[in-house]
Scaffold this motif. Sequence first.
Motif, PDB file in Angstrom:
ATOM      1  N   ALA A   1      -5.863  11.656  -5.676  1.00 30.13           N
ATOM      2  CA  ALA A   1      -5.480  11.296  -4.307  1.00 30.13           C
ATOM      3  C   ALA A   1      -5.850   9.852  -3.998  1.00 30.13           C
ATOM      4  CB  ALA A   1      -6.146  12.245  -3.308  1.00 30.13           C
ATOM      5  N   ALA A   2      -6.973   9.377  -4.559  1.00 24.87           N
ATOM      6  CA  ALA A   2      -7.378   7.985  -4.349  1.00 24.87           C
ATOM      7  C   ALA A   2      -6.345   7.025  -4.926  1.00 24.87           C
ATOM      8  CB  ALA A   2      -8.746   7.734  -4.979  1.00 24.87           C
ATOM      9  N   GLY A   3      -5.834   7.342  -6.126  1.00 29.77           N
ATOM     10  CA  GLY A   3      -4.780   6.514  -6.703  1.00 29.77           C
ATOM     11  C   GLY A   3      -3.518   6.542  -5.868  1.00 29.77           C
ATOM     12  N   PHE A   4      -3.175   7.730  -5.359  1.00 23.18           N
ATOM     13  CA  PHE A   4      -1.999   7.893  -4.504  1.00 23.18           C
ATOM     14  C   PHE A   4      -2.130   7.044  -3.242  1.00 23.18           C
ATOM     15  CE2 PHE A   4       0.225   9.897  -1.024  1.00 23.18           C
ATOM     16  CZ  PHE A   4       1.434  10.281  -1.552  1.00 23.18           C
TER      17      PHE A   4
ATOM     18  N   TYR B   1       2.931   9.230  -6.652  1.00 24.48           N
ATOM     19  CA  TYR B   1       3.513   8.464  -5.540  1.00 24.48           C
ATOM     20  C   TYR B   1       4.914   7.987  -5.871  1.00 24.48           C
ATOM     21  CZ  TYR B   1       4.171   4.869  -2.016  1.00 24.48           C
ATOM     22  OH  TYR B   1       4.681   4.111  -0.997  1.00 24.48           O
ATOM     23  N   ILE B   2       5.069   7.384  -7.043  1.00 22.22           N
ATOM     24  CA  ILE B   2       6.377   6.850  -7.428  1.00 22.22           C
ATOM     25  C   ILE B   2       7.425   7.956  -7.474  1.00 22.22           C
ATOM     26  CG2 ILE B   2       7.675   5.760  -9.310  1.00 22.22           C
ATOM     27  CD1 ILE B   2       5.072   4.279 -10.031  1.00 22.22           C
ATOM     28  N   THR B   3       7.043   9.109  -8.023  1.00 18.19           N
ATOM     29  CA  THR B   3       7.999  10.194  -8.210  1.00 18.19           C
ATOM     30  C   THR B   3       8.383  10.860  -6.898  1.00 18.19           C
ATOM     31  OG1 THR B   3       7.087  10.632 -10.406  1.00 18.19           O
ATOM     32  CG2 THR B   3       8.443  12.361  -9.427  1.00 18.19           C
ATOM     33  N   PHE B   4       7.379  11.262  -6.132  1.00 17.13           N
ATOM     34  CA  PHE B   4       7.626  12.122  -4.978  1.00 17.13           C
ATOM     35  C   PHE B   4       7.788  11.367  -3.658  1.00 17.13           C
ATOM     36  CE2 PHE B   4       5.519  14.928  -8.026  1.00 17.13           C
ATOM     37  CZ  PHE B   4       6.403  15.996  -8.031  1.00 17.13           C
ATOM     38  N   MET B   5       7.390  10.112  -3.605  1.00 16.91           N
ATOM     39  CA  MET B   5       7.490   9.348  -2.362  1.00 16.91           C
ATOM     40  C   MET B   5       8.549   8.262  -2.418  1.00 16.91           C
ATOM     41  SD  MET B   5       5.282  10.634  -0.217  1.00 16.91           S
ATOM     42  CE  MET B   5       4.979   9.338   0.985  1.00 16.91           C
ATOM     43  N   GLU B   6       8.973   7.888  -3.632  1.00 15.14           N
ATOM     44  CA  GLU B   6       9.893   6.769  -3.735  1.00 15.14           C
ATOM     45  C   GLU B   6      11.211   7.148  -4.396  1.00 15.14           C
ATOM     46  OE1 GLU B   6       8.836   2.963  -4.176  1.00 15.14           O
ATOM     47  OE2 GLU B   6       6.896   3.132  -3.206  1.00 15.14           O
ATOM     48  N   ILE B   7      11.176   7.568  -5.661  1.00 11.48           N
ATOM     49  CA  ILE B   7      12.423   7.770  -6.402  1.00 11.48           C
ATOM     50  C   ILE B   7      13.204   8.967  -5.852  1.00 11.48           C
ATOM     51  CG2 ILE B   7      13.446   8.216  -8.651  1.00 11.48           C
ATOM     52  CD1 ILE B   7      11.090   6.852  -9.942  1.00 11.48           C
TER      53      ILE B   7
ATOM     54  N   ALA C   1     -11.341   8.501 -17.962  1.00 17.73           N
ATOM     55  CA  ALA C   1     -10.841   9.651 -17.213  1.00 17.73           C
ATOM     56  C   ALA C   1     -10.541   9.281 -15.763  1.00 17.73           C
ATOM     57  CB  ALA C   1     -11.855  10.792 -17.267  1.00 17.73           C
ATOM     58  N   ILE C   2     -11.416   8.467 -15.144  1.00 22.02           N
ATOM     59  CA  ILE C   2     -11.197   8.056 -13.749  1.00 22.02           C
ATOM     60  C   ILE C   2      -9.937   7.204 -13.640  1.00 22.02           C
ATOM     61  CG2 ILE C   2     -12.126   6.659 -11.860  1.00 22.02           C
ATOM     62  CD1 ILE C   2     -14.916   7.572 -12.714  1.00 22.02           C
ATOM     63  N   LEU C   3      -9.760   6.261 -14.571  1.00 16.26           N
ATOM     64  CA  LEU C   3      -8.565   5.423 -14.543  1.00 16.26           C
ATOM     65  C   LEU C   3      -7.307   6.254 -14.791  1.00 16.26           C
ATOM     66  CD1 LEU C   3      -9.816   2.247 -16.454  1.00 16.26           C
ATOM     67  CD2 LEU C   3      -9.437   2.514 -14.001  1.00 16.26           C
ATOM     68  N   GLU C   4      -7.402   7.257 -15.652  1.00 16.81           N
ATOM     69  CA  GLU C   4      -6.270   8.164 -15.860  1.00 16.81           C
ATOM     70  C   GLU C   4      -5.915   8.867 -14.556  1.00 16.81           C
ATOM     71  OE1 GLU C   4      -7.401  10.835 -18.932  1.00 16.81           O
ATOM     72  OE2 GLU C   4      -6.710   9.544 -20.565  1.00 16.81           O
ATOM     73  N   GLY C   5      -6.931   9.276 -13.791  1.00 20.13           N
ATOM     74  CA  GLY C   5      -6.677   9.941 -12.514  1.00 20.13           C
ATOM     75  C   GLY C   5      -5.994   9.016 -11.517  1.00 20.13           C
ATOM     76  N   LEU C   6      -6.444   7.757 -11.450  1.00 18.48           N
ATOM     77  CA  LEU C   6      -5.799   6.788 -10.560  1.00 18.48           C
ATOM     78  C   LEU C   6      -4.351   6.550 -10.982  1.00 18.48           C
ATOM     79  CD1 LEU C   6      -8.702   4.186 -10.198  1.00 18.48           C
ATOM     80  CD2 LEU C   6      -8.006   5.932  -8.536  1.00 18.48           C
ATOM     81  N   ALA C   7      -4.135   6.442 -12.298  1.00 19.46           N
ATOM     82  CA  ALA C   7      -2.772   6.261 -12.797  1.00 19.46           C
ATOM     83  C   ALA C   7      -1.912   7.481 -12.493  1.00 19.46           C
ATOM     84  CB  ALA C   7      -2.788   5.988 -14.302  1.00 19.46           C
ATOM     85  N   ALA C   8      -2.497   8.684 -12.601  1.00 19.49           N
ATOM     86  CA  ALA C   8      -1.753   9.905 -12.274  1.00 19.49           C
ATOM     87  C   ALA C   8      -1.348   9.915 -10.805  1.00 19.49           C
ATOM     88  CB  ALA C   8      -2.600  11.135 -12.603  1.00 19.49           C
ATOM     89  N   GLY C   9      -2.255   9.480  -9.929  1.00 16.70           N
ATOM     90  CA  GLY C   9      -1.911   9.390  -8.509  1.00 16.70           C
ATOM     91  C   GLY C   9      -0.780   8.425  -8.249  1.00 16.70           C
ATOM     92  N   THR C  10      -0.758   7.318  -8.992  1.00 12.85           N
ATOM     93  CA  THR C  10       0.335   6.354  -8.849  1.00 12.85           C
ATOM     94  C   THR C  10       1.659   6.955  -9.309  1.00 12.85           C
ATOM     95  OG1 THR C  10      -1.191   4.521  -9.211  1.00 12.85           O
ATOM     96  CG2 THR C  10       1.145   4.070  -9.543  1.00 12.85           C
ATOM     97  N   PHE C  11       1.637   7.693 -10.415  1.00 13.05           N
ATOM     98  CA  PHE C  11       2.851   8.356 -10.894  1.00 13.05           C
ATOM     99  C   PHE C  11       3.356   9.361  -9.858  1.00 13.05           C
ATOM    100  CE2 PHE C  11       2.405   6.330 -14.840  1.00 13.05           C
ATOM    101  CZ  PHE C  11       3.457   6.669 -15.672  1.00 13.05           C
TER     102      PHE C  11
END
Length: 306
Positions: free
Chosen positions: A93-96, A268-274, A256-266
Amino acid sequence: MDYLLQVKIGALVGLLLLTVFFGFIPARMKWFRETSGTETHRVVLSFISCFAGGVFLAACLLDIIPDYLSDINAELDARRVDTSFPLPEFIMAAGFFTVLIVERIALNCRQDAMQGSDQERAPLMQANGHSHGHGQGKASSTNLEGSAHHVHMDLQAHSSFRSFMLFFSLSLHSVFEGLAIGLQTTDSKVLEICIAIVVHKSIIVFSLSVKLVQSAVPPMWVAAYVGVFAMMSPLGIGVGIGVIEAQLAAGALIQAILEGLAAGTFIYITFMEILPHELNSPENQLLKVFFILLGFSVMAGLTFLS
């Protein structure tokens, strides 16, 4: 140099070159420079964007999130962190929200600049006396925004800070996308996620370049925007490689933390933009769903084979 590192470096170079290639297509083709009606390539970009949405959906649900949850839970167990708070989901959620906040700041700056720009143009429009033409201008602007998908750039505004924030929001997407590649531990995962990012970045940089060219931006500035944007995902890959190769005591937890931030970004891109951008438009709904399913199926097939 082990094989996995070679694959990651190959993905870094490939992403850089392909992004530059697709970014310079509109700048080099006469059709994009002179054609005011963009319906054909807008429809094509829409279908490609739907395909990318399906690819990202599969990458999120079948690759990135499961791997991240497995890694972070293993690290929490190893460090004997026992809490009822859903910490892994909170990191996603933090990445999102990081990307969401930057995106909203950029759009707010864009809205303020557009209001000032409209006030500057109003007397000239009234003097010409073409109220119908003014409506056509708005329609043309709307079509151009549609062709650019979620590239929120208003390049005719006067605020340099606003332009920087808009461009920074796009670059933030790309850095975290690159992190998702650099932090992987198997070559098959690197290739799968790289395919998703190549599809997505090709659309974004192509649409950005179309908007720059049709806004009469000087060629040098087009090259600068495309070049800097092309380097963002390779930068993220480099950071991810550095975290893994450094072999820090807390390296696995940082990874692992950076993977979580990257997952949140993915997410966002998928469900909020594309997906919302494409499915909220009434045109070609069934074909759009088909291309979303096609993109998901391709990635699911690659995951199954790997």
